[in-house]
Design a protein around this motif. Structure first.
Motif, PDB file in Angstrom:
ATOM      1  N   ASP A  62      43.506 -13.294  37.400  1.00  0.00           N
ATOM      2  CA  ASP A  62      43.599 -14.030  36.130  1.00  0.00           C
ATOM      3  C   ASP A  62      44.019 -15.488  36.321  1.00  0.00           C
ATOM      4  OD1 ASP A  62      42.920 -11.840  34.331  1.00  0.00           O
ATOM      5  OD2 ASP A  62      44.868 -11.004  34.879  1.00  0.00           O
ATOM      6  N   GLY A  63      43.665 -16.078  37.468  1.00  0.00           N
ATOM      7  CA  GLY A  63      43.983 -17.487  37.704  1.00  0.00           C
ATOM      8  C   GLY A  63      45.414 -17.749  38.115  1.00  0.00           C
ATOM      9  N   VAL A  64      46.128 -16.686  38.522  1.00  0.00           N
ATOM     10  CA  VAL A  64      47.554 -16.808  38.864  1.00  0.00           C
ATOM     11  C   VAL A  64      47.790 -16.489  40.340  1.00  0.00           C
ATOM     12  CG1 VAL A  64      49.878 -15.889  38.412  1.00  0.00           C
ATOM     13  CG2 VAL A  64      48.238 -16.113  36.532  1.00  0.00           C
ATOM     14  N   ALA A  65      48.685 -17.262  40.967  1.00  0.00           N
ATOM     15  CA  ALA A  65      49.134 -16.960  42.340  1.00  0.00           C
ATOM     16  C   ALA A  65      50.653 -17.053  42.373  1.00  0.00           C
ATOM     17  CB  ALA A  65      48.530 -17.941  43.333  1.00  0.00           C
ATOM     18  N   ILE A  66      51.258 -16.194  43.190  1.00  0.00           N
ATOM     19  CA  ILE A  66      52.709 -16.220  43.371  1.00  0.00           C
ATOM     20  C   ILE A  66      53.024 -16.325  44.863  1.00  0.00           C
ATOM     21  CG2 ILE A  66      54.910 -15.093  42.815  1.00  0.00           C
ATOM     22  CD1 ILE A  66      53.486 -13.517  40.626  1.00  0.00           C
ATOM     23  N   ASP A  99      44.865 -21.608  38.775  1.00  0.00           N
ATOM     24  CA  ASP A  99      45.355 -22.863  38.192  1.00  0.00           C
ATOM     25  C   ASP A  99      46.811 -22.739  37.725  1.00  0.00           C
ATOM     26  OD1 ASP A  99      44.993 -21.199  36.010  1.00  0.00           O
ATOM     27  OD2 ASP A  99      44.101 -22.742  34.749  1.00  0.00           O
ATOM     28  N   LEU A 100      47.412 -21.585  37.991  1.00  0.00           N
ATOM     29  CA  LEU A 100      48.788 -21.334  37.579  1.00  0.00           C
ATOM     30  C   LEU A 100      49.517 -20.698  38.758  1.00  0.00           C
ATOM     31  CD1 LEU A 100      50.548 -21.458  34.995  1.00  0.00           C
ATOM     32  CD2 LEU A 100      49.580 -19.249  34.343  1.00  0.00           C
ATOM     33  N   LEU A 101      50.545 -21.393  39.272  1.00  0.00           N
ATOM     34  CA  LEU A 101      51.263 -20.880  40.442  1.00  0.00           C
ATOM     35  C   LEU A 101      52.754 -20.842  40.199  1.00  0.00           C
ATOM     36  CD1 LEU A 101      48.964 -23.143  41.698  1.00  0.00           C
ATOM     37  CD2 LEU A 101      49.628 -21.822  43.674  1.00  0.00           C
ATOM     38  N   CYS A 102      53.362 -19.815  40.742  1.00  0.00           N
ATOM     39  CA  CYS A 102      54.810 -19.733  40.731  1.00  0.00           C
ATOM     40  C   CYS A 102      55.235 -19.419  42.164  1.00  0.00           C
ATOM     41  CB  CYS A 102      55.289 -18.648  39.775  1.00  0.00           C
ATOM     42  SG  CYS A 102      57.085 -18.648  39.626  1.00  0.00           S
ATOM     43  N   LEU A 118      59.721 -10.592  42.505  1.00  0.00           N
ATOM     44  CA  LEU A 118      58.253 -10.658  42.572  1.00  0.00           C
ATOM     45  C   LEU A 118      57.602  -9.755  41.535  1.00  0.00           C
ATOM     46  CD1 LEU A 118      57.087 -10.640  46.287  1.00  0.00           C
ATOM     47  CD2 LEU A 118      56.513 -12.294  44.519  1.00  0.00           C
ATOM     48  N   ALA A 119      58.109  -8.526  41.428  1.00  0.00           N
ATOM     49  CA  ALA A 119      57.561  -7.575  40.457  1.00  0.00           C
ATOM     50  C   ALA A 119      57.725  -8.113  39.036  1.00  0.00           C
ATOM     51  CB  ALA A 119      58.255  -6.221  40.602  1.00  0.00           C
ATOM     52  N   GLY A 120      58.888  -8.712  38.770  1.00  0.00           N
ATOM     53  CA  GLY A 120      59.140  -9.294  37.450  1.00  0.00           C
ATOM     54  C   GLY A 120      58.183 -10.433  37.143  1.00  0.00           C
ATOM     55  N   LEU A 121      57.946 -11.297  38.140  1.00  0.00           N
ATOM     56  CA  LEU A 121      57.021 -12.420  37.952  1.00  0.00           C
ATOM     57  C   LEU A 121      55.594 -11.910  37.727  1.00  0.00           C
ATOM     58  CD1 LEU A 121      58.315 -14.932  40.656  1.00  0.00           C
ATOM     59  CD2 LEU A 121      58.510 -15.161  38.173  1.00  0.00           C
ATOM     60  N   ALA A 122      55.193 -10.920  38.513  1.00  0.00           N
ATOM     61  CA  ALA A 122      53.842 -10.359  38.368  1.00  0.00           C
ATOM     62  C   ALA A 122      53.665  -9.772  36.970  1.00  0.00           C
ATOM     63  CB  ALA A 122      53.594  -9.300  39.438  1.00  0.00           C
ATOM     64  N   GLU A 123      54.697  -9.100  36.483  1.00  0.00           N
ATOM     65  CA  GLU A 123      54.647  -8.513  35.144  1.00  0.00           C
ATOM     66  C   GLU A 123      54.540  -9.601  34.084  1.00  0.00           C
ATOM     67  OE1 GLU A 123      57.749  -5.964  32.529  1.00  0.00           O
ATOM     68  OE2 GLU A 123      57.513  -5.306  34.619  1.00  0.00           O
ATOM     69  N   LEU A 124      55.342 -10.643  34.261  1.00  0.00           N
ATOM     70  CA  LEU A 124      55.344 -11.780  33.336  1.00  0.00           C
ATOM     71  C   LEU A 124      53.946 -12.397  33.241  1.00  0.00           C
ATOM     72  CD1 LEU A 124      57.545 -13.490  31.793  1.00  0.00           C
ATOM     73  CD2 LEU A 124      57.546 -14.965  33.784  1.00  0.00           C
ATOM     74  N   PHE A 125      53.369 -12.683  34.402  1.00  0.00           N
ATOM     75  CA  PHE A 125      52.063 -13.349  34.435  1.00  0.00           C
ATOM     76  C   PHE A 125      50.900 -12.420  34.096  1.00  0.00           C
ATOM     77  CE2 PHE A 125      54.559 -16.423  36.893  1.00  0.00           C
ATOM     78  CZ  PHE A 125      54.210 -17.583  36.219  1.00  0.00           C
ATOM     79  N   SER A 126      51.175 -11.122  33.932  1.00  0.00           N
ATOM     80  CA  SER A 126      50.104 -10.209  33.548  1.00  0.00           C
ATOM     81  C   SER A 126      49.846 -10.303  32.040  1.00  0.00           C
ATOM     82  CB  SER A 126      50.445  -8.766  33.931  1.00  0.00           C
ATOM     83  OG  SER A 126      51.497  -8.288  33.114  1.00  0.00           O
ATOM     84  N   GLN A 127      50.710 -11.007  31.327  1.00  0.00           N
ATOM     85  CA  GLN A 127      50.547 -11.164  29.873  1.00  0.00           C
ATOM     86  C   GLN A 127      49.641 -12.351  29.562  1.00  0.00           C
ATOM     87  OE1 GLN A 127      54.523 -11.249  28.043  1.00  0.00           O
ATOM     88  NE2 GLN A 127      55.284 -10.220  29.878  1.00  0.00           N
ATOM     89  N   ALA A 128      48.484 -12.035  29.004  1.00  0.00           N
ATOM     90  CA  ALA A 128      47.485 -13.078  28.716  1.00  0.00           C
ATOM     91  C   ALA A 128      48.032 -14.167  27.797  1.00  0.00           C
ATOM     92  CB  ALA A 128      46.236 -12.442  28.094  1.00  0.00           C
ATOM     93  N   SER A 129      48.811 -13.796  26.794  1.00  0.00           N
ATOM     94  CA  SER A 129      49.321 -14.780  25.827  1.00  0.00           C
ATOM     95  C   SER A 129      50.250 -15.776  26.515  1.00  0.00           C
ATOM     96  CB  SER A 129      50.060 -14.077  24.692  1.00  0.00           C
ATOM     97  OG  SER A 129      51.133 -13.318  25.214  1.00  0.00           O
ATOM     98  N   LEU A 130      51.010 -15.273  27.463  1.00  0.00           N
ATOM     99  CA  LEU A 130      51.936 -16.115  28.187  1.00  0.00           C
ATOM    100  C   LEU A 130      51.192 -17.084  29.118  1.00  0.00           C
ATOM    101  CD1 LEU A 130      55.313 -15.360  29.219  1.00  0.00           C
ATOM    102  CD2 LEU A 130      53.838 -15.924  31.116  1.00  0.00           C
TER     103      LEU A 130
END
Length: 154
Positions: A62-66, A99-102, A118-130
């Motif tokens: 979804d365009g996210v990397a951690i 295009d979104l990195l943490c 890491l699990a918390g961040l992955a969960e956070l970024f799994s929310q499309a609205s966020l």
């Protein structure tokens, strides 16, 4: 588990960064993290992040990397949030550009904390609205405000 707002500072929220490659993004992130952290050098951080990427991409979809790593000189967990002006190839699991990195750094001996964060961040970024809210922020300040609002809501 720490909330993302506790891991960030004003100087570790970067908005609309120009970067053409995964390597360049990791370099920029390393420089920003080192500038904000006593006892850690940018090349040390870069090396840690790059070595972790070699094990497998931290692009979670979804365009996210951690990007993340554990470092000996790191005394406590810190993060850097970055949005990119243009998405880049990150070898993400879904093949989509990022295009979104943490970026996350944790002390070398903090394995459990590392995995929980890491699990918390992955969960956070799994929310499309966020993800959308982060992408639509118009400045680093606006991005940080959204994160702080999120912390108050949870």
């Amino acid at each position: 588990m720490m909330h993302i707002s506790e891991l960030l500072t004003d100087s570790r929220v970067l908005h609309q960064v120009e970067a053409v490659s995964k390597k360049r993004v990791l370099e920029l992130a390393s420089q920003s993290l080192a500038a904000d952290m006593d006892g850690l050098e940018a090349d040390e951080i870069f090396s840690g992040l790059l070595n972790r990427e070699r094990l497998g991409s931290t692009g979670i979809g979804d365009g996210v990397a951690i990007p993340h790593c554990r470092l000996a000189g790191c005394s406590h967990a810190i993060a850097l949030l970055m949005t990119l002006k243009s998405p880049i190839d990150f070898d993400a699991i879904d093949g989509r550009p990022v295009d979104l990195l943490c970026c996350l750094l944790v002390p070398e001996d903090a394995a459990t904390e590392h995995l929980q964060t890491l699990a918390g961040l992955a969960e956070l970024f799994s929310q499309a609205s966020l993800r959308e809210a982060f992408r639509q922020a118009e400045s680093s300040d606006a991005l940080l405000q959204r994160i702080r609002q999120l912390a108050q809501a949870s």
